[in-house]
Enzyme design. Structure first.
Site, PDB file in Angstrom:
ATOM      1  N   LYS A 109      63.719  44.849  40.016  1.00 46.37           N
ATOM      2  CA  LYS A 109      62.754  44.261  40.964  1.00 46.37           C
ATOM      3  C   LYS A 109      62.719  45.073  42.257  1.00 46.37           C
ATOM      4  CE  LYS A 109      60.762  40.719  40.703  1.00 46.37           C
ATOM      5  NZ  LYS A 109      59.400  40.372  40.194  1.00 46.37           N
ATOM      6  N   THR A 140      62.362  39.153  44.678  1.00 42.41           N
ATOM      7  CA  THR A 140      63.451  38.185  44.530  1.00 42.41           C
ATOM      8  C   THR A 140      64.577  38.341  45.543  1.00 42.41           C
ATOM      9  OG1 THR A 140      65.195  37.544  42.970  1.00 42.41           O
ATOM     10  CG2 THR A 140      64.426  39.783  42.811  1.00 42.41           C
ATOM     11  N   GLN A 144      55.359  30.055  35.806  1.00 39.39           N
ATOM     12  CA  GLN A 144      55.378  28.958  36.799  1.00 39.39           C
ATOM     13  C   GLN A 144      54.429  29.244  37.952  1.00 39.39           C
ATOM     14  OE1 GLN A 144      59.203  26.922  37.701  1.00 39.39           O
ATOM     15  NE2 GLN A 144      60.085  28.928  37.308  1.00 39.39           N
ATOM     16  N   ASP A 152      49.139  43.065  28.880  1.00 35.38           N
ATOM     17  CA  ASP A 152      50.540  43.473  29.010  1.00 35.38           C
ATOM     18  C   ASP A 152      50.587  44.455  30.176  1.00 35.38           C
ATOM     19  OD1 ASP A 152      52.992  44.687  28.898  1.00 35.38           O
ATOM     20  OD2 ASP A 152      52.827  45.348  26.809  1.00 35.38           O
ATOM     21  N   ILE A 153      51.164  44.005  31.291  1.00 40.45           N
ATOM     22  CA  ILE A 153      51.093  44.839  32.500  1.00 40.45           C
ATOM     23  C   ILE A 153      51.925  46.117  32.391  1.00 40.45           C
ATOM     24  CG2 ILE A 153      50.461  42.949  34.063  1.00 40.45           C
ATOM     25  CD1 ILE A 153      53.432  43.032  35.082  1.00 40.45           C
ATOM     26  N   TYR A 184      68.312  42.889  36.620  1.00 43.98           N
ATOM     27  CA  TYR A 184      67.096  42.210  37.094  1.00 43.98           C
ATOM     28  C   TYR A 184      66.810  42.583  38.549  1.00 43.98           C
ATOM     29  CZ  TYR A 184      64.223  38.319  38.873  1.00 43.98           C
ATOM     30  OH  TYR A 184      63.261  37.568  39.495  1.00 43.98           O
TER      31      TYR A 184
HETATM   32  N1  LIG Z   1      62.115  31.953  38.528  1.00 43.85           N
HETATM   33  C1  LIG Z   1      62.889  32.190  39.582  1.00 43.85           C
HETATM   34  O1  LIG Z   1      63.859  31.472  39.842  1.00 43.85           O
HETATM   35  C2  LIG Z   1      62.565  33.336  40.506  1.00 43.85           C
HETATM   36  C3  LIG Z   1      63.441  33.621  41.558  1.00 43.85           C
HETATM   37  C4  LIG Z   1      63.117  34.668  42.440  1.00 43.85           C
HETATM   38  C5  LIG Z   1      61.965  35.396  42.252  1.00 43.85           C
HETATM   39  N2  LIG Z   1      61.157  35.114  41.199  1.00 43.85           N
HETATM   40  C6  LIG Z   1      59.957  35.928  41.014  1.00 43.85           C
HETATM   41  O2  LIG Z   1      58.837  35.073  41.138  1.00 43.85           O
HETATM   42  C7  LIG Z   1      57.774  35.566  40.314  1.00 43.85           C
HETATM   43  C8  LIG Z   1      57.225  34.438  39.461  1.00 43.85           C
HETATM   44  O3  LIG Z   1      58.278  33.958  38.643  1.00 43.85           O
HETATM   45  P1  LIG Z   1      58.104  32.711  37.660  1.00 43.85           P
HETATM   46  O4  LIG Z   1      59.268  31.826  37.861  1.00 43.85           O
HETATM   47  O5  LIG Z   1      56.725  32.175  37.761  1.00 43.85           O
HETATM   48  O6  LIG Z   1      58.292  33.449  36.269  1.00 43.85           O
HETATM   49  P2  LIG Z   1      58.060  32.911  34.784  1.00 43.85           P
HETATM   50  O7  LIG Z   1      57.747  31.469  34.789  1.00 43.85           O
HETATM   51  O8  LIG Z   1      59.208  33.407  33.988  1.00 43.85           O
HETATM   52  O9  LIG Z   1      56.746  33.677  34.362  1.00 43.85           O
HETATM   53  C9  LIG Z   1      56.716  35.049  34.219  1.00 43.85           C
HETATM   54  C10 LIG Z   1      55.496  35.393  33.421  1.00 43.85           C
HETATM   55  O10 LIG Z   1      55.453  36.813  33.291  1.00 43.85           O
HETATM   56  C11 LIG Z   1      54.849  37.079  32.063  1.00 43.85           C
HETATM   57  N3  LIG Z   1      55.173  38.412  31.570  1.00 43.85           N
HETATM   58  C12 LIG Z   1      56.371  38.896  31.176  1.00 43.85           C
HETATM   59  N4  LIG Z   1      56.232  40.158  30.736  1.00 43.85           N
HETATM   60  C13 LIG Z   1      54.919  40.475  30.864  1.00 43.85           C
HETATM   61  C14 LIG Z   1      54.147  41.620  30.572  1.00 43.85           C
HETATM   62  N5  LIG Z   1      54.688  42.730  30.053  1.00 43.85           N
HETATM   63  N6  LIG Z   1      52.814  41.575  30.831  1.00 43.85           N
HETATM   64  C15 LIG Z   1      52.239  40.464  31.345  1.00 43.85           C
HETATM   65  N7  LIG Z   1      52.905  39.350  31.621  1.00 43.85           N
HETATM   66  C16 LIG Z   1      54.238  39.357  31.391  1.00 43.85           C
HETATM   67  C17 LIG Z   1      55.402  36.030  31.131  1.00 43.85           C
HETATM   68  O11 LIG Z   1      54.487  35.845  30.098  1.00 43.85           O
HETATM   69  P3  LIG Z   1      55.022  35.426  28.631  1.00 43.85           P
HETATM   70  O12 LIG Z   1      55.734  34.143  28.806  1.00 43.85           O
HETATM   71  O13 LIG Z   1      53.759  35.332  27.880  1.00 43.85           O
HETATM   72  O14 LIG Z   1      55.926  36.518  28.194  1.00 43.85           O
HETATM   73  C18 LIG Z   1      55.515  34.810  32.009  1.00 43.85           C
HETATM   74  O15 LIG Z   1      54.418  33.927  31.838  1.00 43.85           O
HETATM   75  C19 LIG Z   1      58.347  36.745  39.547  1.00 43.85           C
HETATM   76  O16 LIG Z   1      58.013  37.941  40.206  1.00 43.85           O
HETATM   77  C20 LIG Z   1      59.847  36.543  39.647  1.00 43.85           C
HETATM   78  O17 LIG Z   1      60.564  37.753  39.552  1.00 43.85           O
HETATM   79  C21 LIG Z   1      61.413  34.091  40.342  1.00 43.85           C
END
Ligand SMILES: NC(=O)c1ccc[n+]([C@@H]2O[C@H](COP(=O)([O-])OP(=O)(O)OC[C@H]3O[C@@H](n4cnc5c(N)ncnc54)[C@H](OP(=O)(O)O)[C@@H]3O)[C@@H](O)[C@H]2O)c1
Length: 284
Positions: A128, A100, A11, A35-36, A124
């Site tokens: 984090k 988070t 997102q 892959d990070i 989680y």
């Molecule tokens: N979503 C929430 O409600 C929320 C709340 C609080 C904080 N956050 C934080 O906000 C940030 C952005 O979240 P988001 O909602 O954009 O997350 P998201 O939509 O779930 O996207 C996370 C991305 O990370 C990628 N990823 C996972 N494992 C990986 C790896 N080993 N190497 C490279 N890429 C990898 C995934 O790729 P693939 O799909 O290809 O695996 C996915 O595209 C994150 O740090 C999250 O912890 C999110």
């Protein structure tokens, strides 16, 4: 200006790509390209590209699944940010990392500030938090943005789940005893760019929506706006249920409202109701 973006298909990754200035040379990599959690792959990419800025939008975000996959969650949320921070340090790049509200226990009554005590309830949040600590120890200049309840027109999120369920259910039971602030990923992308443009000092910053709600209230707001926009024929009835009524593998904080006072120097809190209207207008 060379920018390396990880997690390009998530997102936040997608919203960042929508906002990067046209003049920037951006290398946006999804998990298939980088892959990070693979340190040598991270080092190779960073050494070859020589970015001025690295933004980590990648994370293991499946909160419940993390309970049964703690090693995988730690690989992505704890160790990988450390690899990126080390690589950034080597090439002299600025580093922005995202964390988070789940680092908090959630028994507060006042919006959490950056220096408040942390006590994550699940894998989680623990992974984090450990990532934040490693990044700070390696690169104190890094900007770490803690955010919450993220939604957008991209990927999977609460807004899309609610719209899907509302299509064939006249009534829904939604958790009404957890309080938080919905946050549009596009607003997080904006604040990341604002902190970079303004050379914000390194450290942790809280950024989230400008109004606290429960999940049930968030769902009602989604249905109301979706009906107004003609995206939903009829709003389902929302019944607020308790966390105890809806058991999940991971415990979640009951109160995860964060204060955005510190980051307000660079940007206002996410105007989430307004951003929700924009997101809904972009969905089919
Ligand atoms: N979503 C929430 O409600 C929320 C709340 C609080 C904080 N956050 C934080 O906000 C940030 C952005 O979240 P988001 O909602 O954009 O997350 P998201 O939509 O779930 O996207 C996370 C991305 O990370 C990628 N990823 C996972 N494992 C990986 C790896 N080993 N190497 C490279 N890429 C990898 C995934 O790729 P693939 O799909 O290809 O695996 C996915 O595209 C994150 O740090 C999250 O912890 C999110």
């Amino acid at each position: 200006m060379k920018i390396l973006l990880t997690g390009a298909n998530g997102q936040l990754g997608r919203c960042l790509q929508d906002l990067f200035p046209k003049t920037a040379e951006v290398l946006a990599l999804g998990s298939a390209e980088l892959d990070i959690s693979n340190q040598s792959a991270v080092n190779t990419q960073v050494e070859q590209f020589q970015p001025a800025i690295i933004i980590n939008a990648a994370a293991y975000t499946e909160v419940d699944k993390a309970e049964s996959e703690p090693e995988q969650a730690a690989a992505v949320n704890t160790y990988a940010p450390a690899y990126l921070a080390s690589a950034a340090k080597k090439v002299g790049a600025k580093f922005v990392h995202v964390s988070t509200d789940y680092v908090f226990e959630g028994n507060g009554t006042q919006p959490y500030i950056e220096s408040d005590a942390v006590y994550p309830l699940g894998v989680y949040g623990k992974t984090k938090l450990a990532g934040e600590l490693l990044v700070q120890s390696i690169l104190p200049e890094a900007i770490i943005i803690r955010t919450a309840w993220v939604f957008s027109e991209y990927g999977n999120n609460f807004v899309k789940t609610m719209l899907r369920l509302a299509k064939d259910r006249p009534e829904l039971g939604i958790v009404g005893d957890q309080l938080g602030c919905p946050t549009y990923a596009g607003d997080i992308a904006k604040v990341i760019l604002a902190t970079l443009e303004n050379s914000a000092p390194g450290g942790i910053y809280h950024f989230c929506g400008d109004e606290q709600v429960t999940w049930a209230e968030f769902a009602s707001a989604i249905f109301q706006q979706a009906e107004q926009q003609g995206k939903l024929a009829k709003q389902p009835k929302v019944n607020a249920i308790t966390t105890a009524d809806f058991p999940t593998p991971a415990k979640r904080p009951a109160y995860s409202v964060m204060s955005t006072a510190k980051i307000s120097e660079f940007t206002a809190a996410s105007p989430w109701r307004q951003s929700l209207a924009t997101v809904l207008s972009r969905l089919d």
